[in-house]
Design a protein around this motif. Sequence first.
Motif, PDB file in Angstrom:
ATOM      1  N   SER A  98       0.837  -1.198   0.000  1.00  0.00           N
ATOM      2  CA  SER A  98       0.000   0.000   0.000  1.00  0.00           C
ATOM      3  C   SER A  98       0.871   1.246   0.000  1.00  0.00           C
ATOM      4  N   GLU A  99       0.305   2.314  -0.542  1.00  0.00           N
ATOM      5  CA  GLU A  99       0.977   3.613  -0.575  1.00  0.00           C
ATOM      6  C   GLU A  99      -0.075   4.688  -0.309  1.00  0.00           C
ATOM      7  N   TYR A 100       0.207   5.549   0.666  1.00  0.00           N
ATOM      8  CA  TYR A 100      -0.741   6.591   1.040  1.00  0.00           C
ATOM      9  C   TYR A 100      -0.031   7.940   1.080  1.00  0.00           C
ATOM     10  N   ARG A 101      -0.543   8.902   0.316  1.00  0.00           N
ATOM     11  CA  ARG A 101       0.056  10.233   0.247  1.00  0.00           C
ATOM     12  C   ARG A 101      -1.039  11.290   0.371  1.00  0.00           C
ATOM     13  N   PRO A 102      -1.273  11.769   1.586  1.00  0.00           N
ATOM     14  CA  PRO A 102      -2.324  12.776   1.781  1.00  0.00           C
ATOM     15  C   PRO A 102      -1.948  14.100   1.123  1.00  0.00           C
ATOM     16  N   ALA A 103      -2.963  14.824   0.655  1.00  0.00           N
ATOM     17  CA  ALA A 103      -2.727  16.118   0.027  1.00  0.00           C
ATOM     18  C   ALA A 103      -2.511  17.205   1.070  1.00  0.00           C
ATOM     19  N   ARG A 104      -3.014  16.988   2.284  1.00  0.00           N
ATOM     20  CA  ARG A 104      -2.840  17.933   3.385  1.00  0.00           C
ATOM     21  C   ARG A 104      -2.269  17.202   4.585  1.00  0.00           C
ATOM     22  N   GLU A 105      -2.145  17.963   5.700  1.00  0.00           N
ATOM     23  CA  GLU A 105      -1.615  17.323   6.908  1.00  0.00           C
ATOM     24  C   GLU A 105      -2.478  16.151   7.328  1.00  0.00           C
ATOM     25  N   VAL A 106      -3.790  16.309   7.199  1.00  0.00           N
ATOM     26  CA  VAL A 106      -4.726  15.253   7.575  1.00  0.00           C
ATOM     27  C   VAL A 106      -5.503  14.845   6.333  1.00  0.00           C
ATOM     28  N   GLY A 107      -5.491  13.575   6.007  1.00  0.00           N
ATOM     29  CA  GLY A 107      -6.119  13.091   4.790  1.00  0.00           C
ATOM     30  C   GLY A 107      -7.500  12.523   5.012  1.00  0.00           C
ATOM     31  N   GLY A 108      -8.228  12.351   3.895  1.00  0.00           N
ATOM     32  CA  GLY A 108      -9.580  11.807   3.950  1.00  0.00           C
ATOM     33  C   GLY A 108      -9.690  10.396   3.410  1.00  0.00           C
ATOM     34  N   ASP A 109      -8.582   9.827   2.904  1.00  0.00           N
ATOM     35  CA  ASP A 109      -8.591   8.430   2.467  1.00  0.00           C
ATOM     36  C   ASP A 109      -8.333   7.515   3.654  1.00  0.00           C
ATOM     37  N   PHE A 110      -8.862   6.305   3.576  1.00  0.00           N
ATOM     38  CA  PHE A 110      -8.612   5.328   4.634  1.00  0.00           C
ATOM     39  C   PHE A 110      -8.602   3.928   4.037  1.00  0.00           C
ATOM     40  N   PHE A 111      -7.897   3.042   4.677  1.00  0.00           N
ATOM     41  CA  PHE A 111      -7.940   1.629   4.287  1.00  0.00           C
ATOM     42  C   PHE A 111      -7.433   0.790   5.449  1.00  0.00           C
ATOM     43  N   GLN A 112      -7.937  -0.430   5.497  1.00  0.00           N
ATOM     44  CA  GLN A 112      -7.540  -1.390   6.509  1.00  0.00           C
ATOM     45  C   GLN A 112      -7.373  -2.755   5.848  1.00  0.00           C
ATOM     46  N   MET A 113      -6.354  -3.491   6.297  1.00  0.00           N
ATOM     47  CA  MET A 113      -6.100  -4.856   5.806  1.00  0.00           C
ATOM     48  C   MET A 113      -6.087  -5.768   7.019  1.00  0.00           C
ATOM     49  N   ILE A 114      -7.104  -6.630   7.123  1.00  0.00           N
ATOM     50  CA  ILE A 114      -7.306  -7.419   8.339  1.00  0.00           C
ATOM     51  C   ILE A 114      -7.276  -8.906   7.999  1.00  0.00           C
TER      52      ILE A 114
ATOM     53  N   ILE B 205     -10.063  -6.567   3.138  1.00  0.00           N
ATOM     54  CA  ILE B 205      -9.527  -5.238   2.844  1.00  0.00           C
ATOM     55  C   ILE B 205     -10.694  -4.281   2.657  1.00  0.00           C
ATOM     56  N   VAL B 206     -10.644  -3.162   3.342  1.00  0.00           N
ATOM     57  CA  VAL B 206     -11.658  -2.109   3.206  1.00  0.00           C
ATOM     58  C   VAL B 206     -10.921  -0.814   2.896  1.00  0.00           C
ATOM     59  N   ALA B 207     -11.341  -0.134   1.829  1.00  0.00           N
ATOM     60  CA  ALA B 207     -10.694   1.121   1.426  1.00  0.00           C
ATOM     61  C   ALA B 207     -11.764   2.117   1.029  1.00  0.00           C
ATOM     62  N   GLY B 208     -11.520   3.393   1.331  1.00  0.00           N
ATOM     63  CA  GLY B 208     -12.527   4.393   0.999  1.00  0.00           C
ATOM     64  C   GLY B 208     -11.991   5.810   1.065  1.00  0.00           C
ATOM     65  N   ASP B 209     -12.910   6.734   0.862  1.00  0.00           N
ATOM     66  CA  ASP B 209     -12.574   8.155   0.810  1.00  0.00           C
ATOM     67  C   ASP B 209     -13.760   8.920   1.375  1.00  0.00           C
ATOM     68  N   VAL B 210     -13.561   9.618   2.495  1.00  0.00           N
ATOM     69  CA  VAL B 210     -14.653  10.366   3.115  1.00  0.00           C
ATOM     70  C   VAL B 210     -14.810  11.714   2.422  1.00  0.00           C
ATOM     71  N   ALA B 211     -16.023  12.262   2.502  1.00  0.00           N
ATOM     72  CA  ALA B 211     -16.283  13.584   1.932  1.00  0.00           C
ATOM     73  C   ALA B 211     -15.629  14.656   2.796  1.00  0.00           C
ATOM     74  N   GLY B 212     -15.146  15.712   2.154  1.00  0.00           N
ATOM     75  CA  GLY B 212     -14.545  16.810   2.891  1.00  0.00           C
ATOM     76  C   GLY B 212     -13.049  16.666   3.025  1.00  0.00           C
ATOM     77  N   LYS B 213     -12.451  17.668   3.675  1.00  0.00           N
ATOM     78  CA  LYS B 213     -11.000  17.683   3.845  1.00  0.00           C
ATOM     79  C   LYS B 213     -10.662  18.238   5.218  1.00  0.00           C
ATOM     80  N   GLY B 214      -9.389  18.169   5.549  1.00  0.00           N
ATOM     81  CA  GLY B 214      -8.921  18.773   6.785  1.00  0.00           C
ATOM     82  C   GLY B 214      -9.241  17.959   8.024  1.00  0.00           C
ATOM     83  N   LEU B 215      -9.301  18.666   9.163  1.00  0.00           N
ATOM     84  CA  LEU B 215      -9.441  18.008  10.452  1.00  0.00           C
ATOM     85  C   LEU B 215     -10.768  17.266  10.564  1.00  0.00           C
ATOM     86  N   LYS B 216     -11.848  17.841  10.021  1.00  0.00           N
ATOM     87  CA  LYS B 216     -13.154  17.184  10.086  1.00  0.00           C
ATOM     88  C   LYS B 216     -13.118  15.841   9.364  1.00  0.00           C
TER      89      LYS B 216
END
Length: 391
Positions: A182-198, A208-219
């Motif tokens: 896996s490779e994860y590169r957030p565009a900001r300090e806090v990213g909105g993509d997530f994934f888990q490999m269990i 494996i669960v992967a996704g992208d939440v709406a919005g950006k930043g701390l929220k």
Amino acid sequence: MTAKGKLWRLKYLIHSEHLQGVPFKRLWLQLIAVFFLFSVVGFVVDLVYAKGQMQYAAVLAIATISGLNAMLWVFVLARLPKAFVLLLIVLQCFLGSIDTGIANWMIGTFNLQPVPSERGIDFAAIGILSVLILSYIFSISYLRSLGRESFRMHNELAQAQEVQQLILPESRLALPGLVVESEYRPAREVGGDFFQMIPHRTDGSLLIVAGDVAGKGLKAGMLVALMVGAIRTAAQYVSDPTAVLGTLNLLLVGRSDAQATCLALHISNDGAVTLANAGHIAPYLNGEPLPMEGALPLGMIEGAESSVMHFRMKDGDRLMLMSDGVAEAMDDDGQLFGFERVHQLLRTAQSATEVASAAQMFGQEDDISVISISRTAVPGNSGNGRAQITH
């Protein structure tokens, strides 16, 4: 840079959103600083047009009106709908007449006499110096308060970033018959993509669960933490991808602005794959996109159904999962990386790192996450051939 890009950046610079987010306990400092800064107009009018002979009270009246007008601009931009800006523009057309009218009224009502030029010039000079010093003092106070807030927010973002690093899985996972990178590169300090490999503890399967939440930043980062916790909890009781997405959907439904695209897949130790998708980009199998039906993202409606697909990975197959940050990368000319480039890239790219790097170098606009799942030979397993896909 194109002309369109320059205009976009100019439009960005004159936005007033930063004012709208300033609490009034700090905004009043800026209002007073602006008042004193623009009240200098009254003293300048006395020097330039009246050669210092304007009555003191009239000078102060014009200075007060000019300062209040500037404060009104800041207050409207910070707290009122932008439609009020049109009223302010109209007001500017009458501002000179208002100044003159009030000054003449004061002169006539109180029978004010012109002052000697020398004394008036000294008065105007002292006035200009005084209001500029006061404006500077309040501006510095505002900037100091803003700096303290920025420092606090920077610390909070740094802590949130550390939390996200903790909840991310290891970048490489090896199981019998599977290698996951896996490779994860957030565009900001806090990213909105997530994934888990269990991995399953006993049967050798992998969820494996992967996704992208709406919005950006701390929220968005807080929502990511919530999603990851829910995924890990759900994985303790169910391994069916559809059930996992259903649990996540229930978690988000009813929460304001809480939506996420997401896919979940379960890979058995024999290579059998069950894939469920809720609005996320379909994975690529051996460089070709899987023909998945569309489905609503999580959090839109209760009971939403995800699209489901079943297939079997053979030795040598590679499944590539990615967020929309790859296809939505944009260069300086405003061209998207696009799915056609993604398709061409996957014909040669051998790792998640290659895909993420190509999109980032093209021009990262959003979080980039890529997961590569390779099926390797398992001792005693003679399965060969291409993956068979069923819906």
